[in-house]
Design a protein around this motif. Sequence first.
Motif, PDB file in Angstrom:
ATOM      1  N   GLY A 247      35.057  43.331  33.022  1.00 36.35           N
ATOM      2  CA  GLY A 247      33.699  42.834  33.169  1.00 36.35           C
ATOM      3  C   GLY A 247      33.599  41.318  33.105  1.00 36.35           C
ATOM      4  O   GLY A 247      32.497  40.769  33.123  1.00 36.35           O
ATOM      5  N   ALA A 248      34.753  40.633  33.046  1.00 34.14           N
ATOM      6  CA  ALA A 248      34.732  39.168  32.986  1.00 34.14           C
ATOM      7  C   ALA A 248      34.367  38.552  34.331  1.00 34.14           C
ATOM      8  O   ALA A 248      34.006  37.380  34.398  1.00 34.14           O
ATOM      9  N   LEU A 249      34.474  39.349  35.400  1.00 36.71           N
ATOM     10  CA  LEU A 249      34.127  38.894  36.738  1.00 36.71           C
ATOM     11  C   LEU A 249      32.987  39.743  37.274  1.00 36.71           C
ATOM     12  O   LEU A 249      32.877  40.933  36.953  1.00 36.71           O
ATOM     13  N   ASP A 250      32.170  39.145  38.120  1.00 34.41           N
ATOM     14  CA  ASP A 250      31.025  39.864  38.674  1.00 34.41           C
ATOM     15  C   ASP A 250      31.252  40.356  40.087  1.00 34.41           C
ATOM     16  O   ASP A 250      30.563  41.272  40.549  1.00 34.41           O
ATOM     17  N   LEU A 251      32.214  39.758  40.774  1.00 32.27           N
ATOM     18  CA  LEU A 251      32.456  40.147  42.163  1.00 32.27           C
ATOM     19  C   LEU A 251      33.881  39.777  42.536  1.00 32.27           C
ATOM     20  O   LEU A 251      34.336  38.670  42.251  1.00 32.27           O
ATOM     21  N   VAL A 252      34.590  40.718  43.166  1.00 31.63           N
ATOM     22  CA  VAL A 252      35.936  40.463  43.682  1.00 31.63           C
ATOM     23  C   VAL A 252      36.059  41.169  45.022  1.00 31.63           C
ATOM     24  O   VAL A 252      35.770  42.370  45.130  1.00 31.63           O
ATOM     25  N   ALA A 253      36.475  40.435  46.039  1.00 32.46           N
ATOM     26  CA  ALA A 253      36.710  41.010  47.363  1.00 32.46           C
ATOM     27  C   ALA A 253      38.198  41.209  47.595  1.00 32.46           C
ATOM     28  O   ALA A 253      39.032  40.763  46.807  1.00 32.46           O
TER      29      ALA A 253
END
Length: 517
Positions: A247-253
């Motif tokens: 949950g440390a990142l909000d978006l990853v492609a």
Amino acid sequence: MKRSFLAVFLVAALLACLLCGCREATNSGNGTSDGTTLSSGQRAENNEIIVGIAQDLDDCLDPNLSTAAGTREVMFNVFEGLVKPDSTGDYVCAVASDYDVTDGGLTYVFTLRDNVVFHNGETCTPEDILSSFQICADTTVNSTVAAALSVVADMVIQDGTFTITLQEPNPDFLSIIANVYILPEGYENQATAPVGTGPFRFVSRSIQENIVLERNEAYYGQCAYLSKVTYKIYEDANALFTALNSGALDLVAHLTSDQVDNLSNGYQVLEGTMNLVQAMYLNHNVKPFDDVRVRQALCYAVDVDAMLDLTADGHGTKLGSSMYPAFTKYFEASLADRYPHDVEKAKTLLAEAGYPDGFSFTITVPSNYTPHVNTAIVLAEQLKAVGINAGIQQVDWNTWVSEVYGGRDFEATVVGFDASTLNAGSLLARWVSNNGKNMINFNNPEYDAAFAAARGALNDEEQTAQYKKCLEILSETAANVYLQDLADFVAINPRLEGFKFYPLYVMDMSLVRYTQS
């Protein structure tokens, strides 16, 4: 079973690799916090997000000098031209408020907005626009744009309009206009502190750590919803996934299907396409890849369908040449079946070329791109069936760019190439024999002639036919082992909405927003 197979070879490859160290991080910005110490709830309260990316940006952020697709992906939010692409593939007005094409495609008249402000607070003037075109024509490393601008007959600013007159019609010229970024005249720090007109402004950068963008409050159009976007760099794929799942990142492609299957934090997963040509690219100046029979043998030896099953559960679109499906009128799906999986045919061709017992070579692959690493692992295993031993060398991204791409010091590599503009020429220009981006050293006079004919075509039908001839030549000569346009999996915080896929390799943050509920 498929997962176990892939996992075994991935671990083996990782153990066999020598990974290079990262450079020491430095900050060229104003020291603004990157927000990575904030919880998901605090980020939502601050109206900011953190996006995980797998590579650092180019050392130079000047849009005329940047080369990496990953840099364009991020800086799409900072720079604009007179027009820009939207998610449907159309071109919409940006710094220009309107445009008209007359005189049979020779004259482009752009009406200029009068309320455009650069990120440094200066008002955009007609002189800035004229200067931007002149600088781009003189300095851009984008060969497609440079070639198109070389046949501009005249550029005139008058009464709030900018008129461009061409020496000859170019049906792709609007896509060129979108890649001439409007920059403030006389500004000398684009390389390290870029200034554009886009919905986000550059704030800071820490090498190998992060890039911070903030909303452009003076934007002439609809302001971005988010106040801040921090791109956090993870060149280690495992670290990137761990941060995402925590949950440390909000978006990853650009996630793999395996990563998506193991995601357990309740994030929404969107599926699109990467809009690139993934292949095993072969250096034609290195034996035995100077022999078309060897290259064709590799194509027959590789089972693309099995590779898709193993690496992406069958997701992705098979390709047979240097074109992907988003370019609908040029894309030839039938080329993907030119080399059906045929081990005996591959062995016969190898014997004819003087390699009855096969040979050994190295696939150099950027370690930060898991889809390319996984693909290389599967290809190496498949090639064993015809006596070919392919070793895998994983290198960090900077090494790949400098040694493989720039220095052409490689035998084979697995990567994907995208289109820098929404026209077929930007994908096909790199294989012209004297093109500086022709990293595989492809040299085919027939191809050069077909590409030149496409560039000089007087109508769209003729140009399309010549571009398709280029694709046929690349396929027939097995210029590379063409694989797929990868599926693009994007994991996004369920409190966010508005993300859109583009037919180009870009990531538009201007519409991403927190939901009201």
